[in-house]
Design an enzyme around this catalytic site. Structure first.
Site, PDB file in Angstrom:
ATOM      1  N   GLY A 159     -26.947  41.087  68.950  1.00  0.00           N
ATOM      2  CA  GLY A 159     -28.085  40.401  69.559  1.00  0.00           C
ATOM      3  C   GLY A 159     -28.747  41.166  70.690  1.00  0.00           C
ATOM      4  N   GLU A 208     -18.515  35.727  69.168  1.00  0.00           N
ATOM      5  CA  GLU A 208     -18.978  34.547  69.927  1.00  0.00           C
ATOM      6  C   GLU A 208     -17.928  33.450  69.884  1.00  0.00           C
ATOM      7  OE1 GLU A 208     -22.758  34.154  67.929  1.00  0.00           O
ATOM      8  OE2 GLU A 208     -23.434  36.012  68.859  1.00  0.00           O
ATOM      9  N   SER A 265     -27.222  44.008  65.551  1.00  0.00           N
ATOM     10  CA  SER A 265     -28.626  44.433  65.612  1.00  0.00           C
ATOM     11  C   SER A 265     -29.069  45.229  64.386  1.00  0.00           C
ATOM     12  CB  SER A 265     -28.885  45.220  66.903  1.00  0.00           C
ATOM     13  OG  SER A 265     -28.655  44.390  68.034  1.00  0.00           O
ATOM     14  N   HIS A 307     -15.501  35.683  64.749  1.00  0.00           N
ATOM     15  CA  HIS A 307     -16.740  36.250  65.283  1.00  0.00           C
ATOM     16  C   HIS A 307     -16.603  36.365  66.802  1.00  0.00           C
ATOM     17  CE1 HIS A 307     -20.927  36.646  66.482  1.00  0.00           C
ATOM     18  NE2 HIS A 307     -21.187  37.030  65.247  1.00  0.00           N
ATOM     19  N   ASN A 348     -25.703  35.577  59.029  1.00  0.00           N
ATOM     20  CA  ASN A 348     -25.076  34.596  59.919  1.00  0.00           C
ATOM     21  C   ASN A 348     -26.196  33.905  60.692  1.00  0.00           C
ATOM     22  OD1 ASN A 348     -23.644  33.184  61.830  1.00  0.00           O
ATOM     23  ND2 ASN A 348     -22.926  34.991  62.948  1.00  0.00           N
ATOM     24  N   GLU A 382     -18.008  44.625  64.273  1.00  0.00           N
ATOM     25  CA  GLU A 382     -19.133  44.199  65.090  1.00  0.00           C
ATOM     26  C   GLU A 382     -18.874  44.515  66.560  1.00  0.00           C
ATOM     27  OE1 GLU A 382     -21.637  41.064  62.968  1.00  0.00           O
ATOM     28  OE2 GLU A 382     -20.187  40.023  64.216  1.00  0.00           O
ATOM     29  N   GLY A 424     -29.619  37.850  63.886  1.00  0.00           N
ATOM     30  CA  GLY A 424     -31.034  37.540  64.120  1.00  0.00           C
ATOM     31  C   GLY A 424     -31.953  37.853  62.945  1.00  0.00           C
ATOM     32  N   LYS A 438     -25.957  31.485  62.637  1.00  0.00           N
ATOM     33  CA  LYS A 438     -25.448  30.960  63.914  1.00  0.00           C
ATOM     34  C   LYS A 438     -25.878  29.494  64.103  1.00  0.00           C
ATOM     35  CE  LYS A 438     -25.630  35.625  65.734  1.00  0.00           C
ATOM     36  NZ  LYS A 438     -25.349  36.460  66.885  1.00  0.00           N
TER      37      LYS A 438
HETATM   38  C1  PEP Z   1     -23.825  38.589  64.326  1.00  0.00           C
HETATM   39  O1  PEP Z   1     -24.019  37.543  64.893  1.00  0.00           O
HETATM   40  O2  PEP Z   1     -22.844  38.711  63.598  1.00  0.00           O
HETATM   41  C2  PEP Z   1     -24.772  39.686  64.526  1.00  0.00           C
HETATM   42  C3  PEP Z   1     -24.458  40.862  64.078  1.00  0.00           C
HETATM   43  O3  PEP Z   1     -25.930  39.387  65.210  1.00  0.00           O
HETATM   44  P1  PEP Z   1     -27.242  40.317  65.339  1.00  0.00           P
HETATM   45  O4  PEP Z   1     -27.529  40.869  63.973  1.00  0.00           O
HETATM   46  O5  PEP Z   1     -28.313  39.406  65.827  1.00  0.00           O
HETATM   47  O6  PEP Z   1     -26.904  41.400  66.303  1.00  0.00           O
END
Ligand code: PEP
Length: 254
Positions: free
Chosen positions: A174, A98, A215, A96, A11, A168, A237, A13
């Site tokens: 993040g 966010e 993460s 998601h 992703n 998640e 990320g 983003k």
């Molecule tokens: C995500 O945005 O779905 C995600 C898991 O981000 P990160 O891997 O940066 O924690």
């Protein structure tokens, strides 16, 4: 026993213009192509989808959007529909955290988006997960069960069979603080799959792929993927770093 093919999705983003996205993909494409036994998906911003689609055609690697509207067209300024994504994308991320936190996506609209995605032949990656406060209040089971059941309202078992779920935990996204492999496995195997079994059947609950997200890095991926109920990852990320993302995908191969 069901054999589930792991799925790892990146992703990106709100990062990378169309030109930058093409360059980023170029830096990982040949290595990603060479990895077998793992479904691989790249989810760049909307503006980069058209640039990446021809580069991914025939590669075996999927292309996903990061959300979509449930209507096909109309007066919805700024939105993109499943009808528009059809033919360009194979997958779409829905719900998601966010999108839920900053853009008003709810269980009800995730459900509408999910119906529309399936109508247009897109594979939905439906995200569920509790916040830190909910986790600390011992409400994880209640939250993920509500989100899961809310997303699936009105879906037949046959339709539900086509989706991917991403667990998640919001507190892990993040933050650099991934869930423990055992903890993530307990939520997926002890809460998410039972919710699916209650709605449909044990067979369906065992056949749906459930990713972990939050993460994930090259350093923790193998231990997460070794868990029996974790079928790959939704990666934020680390998916922007070619060698890191390739290593995560390779770790899912087992
Ligand atoms: C995500 O945005 O779905 C995600 C898991 O981000 P990160 O891997 O940066 O924690």
């Amino acid at each position: 026993m069901t054999t589930r093919v792991p799925i790892v999705a990146g992703n990106w983003k709100m990062n990378k213009s169309a030109v930058e996205a093409a360059a980023l993909l170029e830096g990982m494409l040949s290595e990603l192509k060479a990895i077998t036994g793992v479904e691989r998906v790249i989810c760049p911003p909307f503006v980069a989808l058209a640039a990446l689609a021809p580069r991914l055609a025939g590669s075996g690697i999927g292309l996903g959007a990061q959300t979509m509207h449930w209507e096909d067209s109309g007066a919805f300024t700024g939105e993109v529909s499943g009808l528009m994504l059809k033919g360009l994308c194979s997958h779409v991320i829905l719900g998601h955290s966010e999108r839920r936190a900053y853009f008003g996506e709810t269980d009800e609209t995730v459900n509408r988006r999910l119906h529309a995605a399936l109508k247009h032949g897109l594979v939905p990656i439906v995200c569920v997960g509790e916040t830190l406060a909910e986790n600390e209040a011992g409400r994880t089971a209640e939250v993920v069960t509500r989100q899961m059941k809310g997303a699936l309202v009105g879906l037949t078992e046959e339709q539900a069979a086509g989706l991917v779920v991403a667990y998640e935990p919001v507190w892990a996204i993040g933050t650099g603080k991934a869930a423990t492999p055992g903890g993530a496995n307990d939520v997926i195997g002890g809460m998410i799959r039972p919710a699916l079994a209650e709605l449909y059947s044990r067979a369906l609950a065992q056949s749906i792929r459930v990713q972990y997200g939050g993460s994930v890095t090259a350093a923790n991926a193998a231990e997460l993927f070794a868990q029996p109920d974790i079928d790959g990852a939704l990666v934020g990320g680390a998916s922007l770093k070619p060698s890191e993302f390739v290593a995560i995908v390779a770790a899912a191969r087992g």
